[in-house]
Design a protein around this motif. Structure first.
Motif, PDB file in Angstrom:
ATOM      1  N   THR A  43       0.831  -1.187   0.000  1.00  0.00           N
ATOM      2  CA  THR A  43       0.000   0.000   0.000  1.00  0.00           C
ATOM      3  C   THR A  43       0.874   1.248   0.000  1.00  0.00           C
ATOM      4  O   THR A  43       2.046   1.200   0.379  1.00  0.00           O
ATOM      5  CB  THR A  43      -0.927   0.032   1.235  1.00  0.00           C
ATOM      6  N   ILE A  44       0.283   2.330  -0.381  1.00  0.00           N
ATOM      7  CA  ILE A  44       0.970   3.615  -0.380  1.00  0.00           C
ATOM      8  C   ILE A  44       0.605   4.358   0.897  1.00  0.00           C
ATOM      9  O   ILE A  44      -0.567   4.459   1.254  1.00  0.00           O
ATOM     10  CB  ILE A  44       0.577   4.453  -1.614  1.00  0.00           C
ATOM     11  N   ASP A  45       1.619   4.858   1.601  1.00  0.00           N
ATOM     12  CA  ASP A  45       1.384   5.666   2.797  1.00  0.00           C
ATOM     13  C   ASP A  45       1.343   7.129   2.398  1.00  0.00           C
ATOM     14  O   ASP A  45       2.159   7.589   1.596  1.00  0.00           O
ATOM     15  CB  ASP A  45       2.496   5.453   3.822  1.00  0.00           C
ATOM     16  N   HIS A  46       0.377   7.844   2.951  1.00  0.00           N
ATOM     17  CA  HIS A  46       0.249   9.277   2.685  1.00  0.00           C
ATOM     18  C   HIS A  46       0.444  10.005   4.011  1.00  0.00           C
ATOM     19  O   HIS A  46      -0.445   9.989   4.869  1.00  0.00           O
ATOM     20  CB  HIS A  46      -1.134   9.603   2.111  1.00  0.00           C
ATOM     21  N   PHE A  47       1.613  10.623   4.177  1.00  0.00           N
ATOM     22  CA  PHE A  47       1.879  11.336   5.415  1.00  0.00           C
ATOM     23  C   PHE A  47       2.975  12.366   5.214  1.00  0.00           C
ATOM     24  O   PHE A  47       3.738  12.306   4.248  1.00  0.00           O
ATOM     25  CB  PHE A  47       2.263  10.376   6.543  1.00  0.00           C
ATOM     26  N   ILE A  48       3.017  13.302   6.135  1.00  0.00           N
ATOM     27  CA  ILE A  48       4.102  14.277   6.202  1.00  0.00           C
ATOM     28  C   ILE A  48       4.493  14.407   7.670  1.00  0.00           C
ATOM     29  O   ILE A  48       3.625  14.428   8.547  1.00  0.00           O
ATOM     30  CB  ILE A  48       3.702  15.644   5.606  1.00  0.00           C
ATOM     31  N   THR A  49       5.776  14.427   7.912  1.00  0.00           N
ATOM     32  CA  THR A  49       6.299  14.614   9.263  1.00  0.00           C
ATOM     33  C   THR A  49       7.188  15.848   9.241  1.00  0.00           C
ATOM     34  O   THR A  49       7.974  16.042   8.308  1.00  0.00           O
ATOM     35  CB  THR A  49       7.121  13.386   9.708  1.00  0.00           C
ATOM     36  N   TYR A  50       7.020  16.678  10.250  1.00  0.00           N
ATOM     37  CA  TYR A  50       7.835  17.888  10.337  1.00  0.00           C
ATOM     38  C   TYR A  50       8.208  18.153  11.786  1.00  0.00           C
ATOM     39  O   TYR A  50       7.546  17.713  12.718  1.00  0.00           O
ATOM     40  CB  TYR A  50       7.099  19.092   9.731  1.00  0.00           C
ATOM     41  N   SER A  51       9.299  18.881  11.963  1.00  0.00           N
ATOM     42  CA  SER A  51       9.793  19.219  13.292  1.00  0.00           C
ATOM     43  C   SER A  51       9.932  20.730  13.401  1.00  0.00           C
ATOM     44  O   SER A  51      10.447  21.373  12.482  1.00  0.00           O
ATOM     45  CB  SER A  51      11.150  18.560  13.528  1.00  0.00           C
ATOM     46  N   VAL A  52       9.465  21.257  14.501  1.00  0.00           N
ATOM     47  CA  VAL A  52       9.641  22.683  14.782  1.00  0.00           C
ATOM     48  C   VAL A  52      10.688  22.789  15.881  1.00  0.00           C
ATOM     49  O   VAL A  52      10.497  22.273  16.983  1.00  0.00           O
ATOM     50  CB  VAL A  52       8.316  23.343  15.233  1.00  0.00           C
ATOM     51  N   ILE A  53      11.790  23.426  15.549  1.00  0.00           N
ATOM     52  CA  ILE A  53      12.871  23.569  16.526  1.00  0.00           C
ATOM     53  C   ILE A  53      13.153  25.029  16.875  1.00  0.00           C
ATOM     54  O   ILE A  53      13.861  25.304  17.830  1.00  0.00           O
ATOM     55  CB  ILE A  53      14.160  22.886  16.032  1.00  0.00           C
ATOM     56  N   ALA A  54      12.573  25.935  16.101  1.00  0.00           N
ATOM     57  CA  ALA A  54      12.719  27.358  16.374  1.00  0.00           C
ATOM     58  C   ALA A  54      11.566  28.102  15.718  1.00  0.00           C
ATOM     59  O   ALA A  54      11.025  27.648  14.711  1.00  0.00           O
ATOM     60  CB  ALA A  54      14.046  27.885  15.833  1.00  0.00           C
ATOM     61  N   SER A  55      11.179  29.204  16.300  1.00  0.00           N
ATOM     62  CA  SER A  55      10.110  30.015  15.724  1.00  0.00           C
ATOM     63  C   SER A  55      10.186  31.431  16.268  1.00  0.00           C
ATOM     64  O   SER A  55      10.901  31.709  17.228  1.00  0.00           O
ATOM     65  CB  SER A  55       8.736  29.411  16.048  1.00  0.00           C
ATOM     66  N   THR A  56       9.434  32.302  15.640  1.00  0.00           N
ATOM     67  CA  THR A  56       9.275  33.670  16.116  1.00  0.00           C
ATOM     68  C   THR A  56       7.792  33.891  16.334  1.00  0.00           C
ATOM     69  O   THR A  56       7.037  33.761  15.383  1.00  0.00           O
ATOM     70  CB  THR A  56       9.816  34.690  15.087  1.00  0.00           C
ATOM     71  N   SER A 104       5.782  16.526  14.569  1.00  0.00           N
ATOM     72  CA  SER A 104       4.375  16.302  14.220  1.00  0.00           C
ATOM     73  C   SER A 104       4.263  15.480  12.940  1.00  0.00           C
ATOM     74  O   SER A 104       5.106  15.593  12.052  1.00  0.00           O
ATOM     75  CB  SER A 104       3.658  17.636  14.018  1.00  0.00           C
ATOM     76  N   THR A 105       3.197  14.693  12.865  1.00  0.00           N
ATOM     77  CA  THR A 105       2.920  13.895  11.673  1.00  0.00           C
ATOM     78  C   THR A 105       1.444  14.014  11.322  1.00  0.00           C
ATOM     79  O   THR A 105       0.587  13.904  12.198  1.00  0.00           O
ATOM     80  CB  THR A 105       3.270  12.410  11.900  1.00  0.00           C
ATOM     81  N   VAL A 106       1.173  14.267  10.045  1.00  0.00           N
ATOM     82  CA  VAL A 106      -0.188  14.260   9.523  1.00  0.00           C
ATOM     83  C   VAL A 106      -0.278  13.058   8.588  1.00  0.00           C
ATOM     84  O   VAL A 106       0.521  12.933   7.654  1.00  0.00           O
ATOM     85  CB  VAL A 106      -0.520  15.559   8.750  1.00  0.00           C
ATOM     86  N   ARG A 107      -1.227  12.156   8.865  1.00  0.00           N
ATOM     87  CA  ARG A 107      -1.421  10.950   8.062  1.00  0.00           C
ATOM     88  C   ARG A 107      -2.833  10.921   7.499  1.00  0.00           C
ATOM     89  O   ARG A 107      -3.779  11.316   8.189  1.00  0.00           O
ATOM     90  CB  ARG A 107      -1.236   9.685   8.890  1.00  0.00           C
TER      91      ARG A 107
END
Length: 83
Positions: free
Chosen positions: A1-14, A24-27
């Protein structure tokens, strides 16, 4: 099967984060049976660094729920979320 997801990391922000990081992961999962067949189930998870307090985690949970509701409005309603 094909997985549909995006994972991202926030390490700094203003403005600056009050904790070290969040991953975070959105699936997206296809619904293949029942009343929702042909639809998509969207799951958004977040894993915070150990220095994030309960207030940060609860606020992020609220923001994710609000963002998913906005996404559903756009997808189901065919228009934009009204603010």
């Amino acid at each position: 099967t094909i997985d549909h997801f995006i994972t991202y990391s926030v390490i700094a922000s203003t403005p600056a984060l009050t904790y070290t990081s969040v991953l975070s992961t959105v699936r997206c999962y296809p619904i293949t049976s029942g009343g929702g067949e042909g639809s998509t189930f969207v799951q958004w998870t977040a894993n915070f660094s150990s220095d994030a307090d309960a207030g940060v985690i609860e606020d992020a949970r609220f923001k994710r729920k609000e963002a998913l509701a906005d996404l559903a409005d756009v997808v189901v309603g065919g228009g934009g979320a009204k603010k």
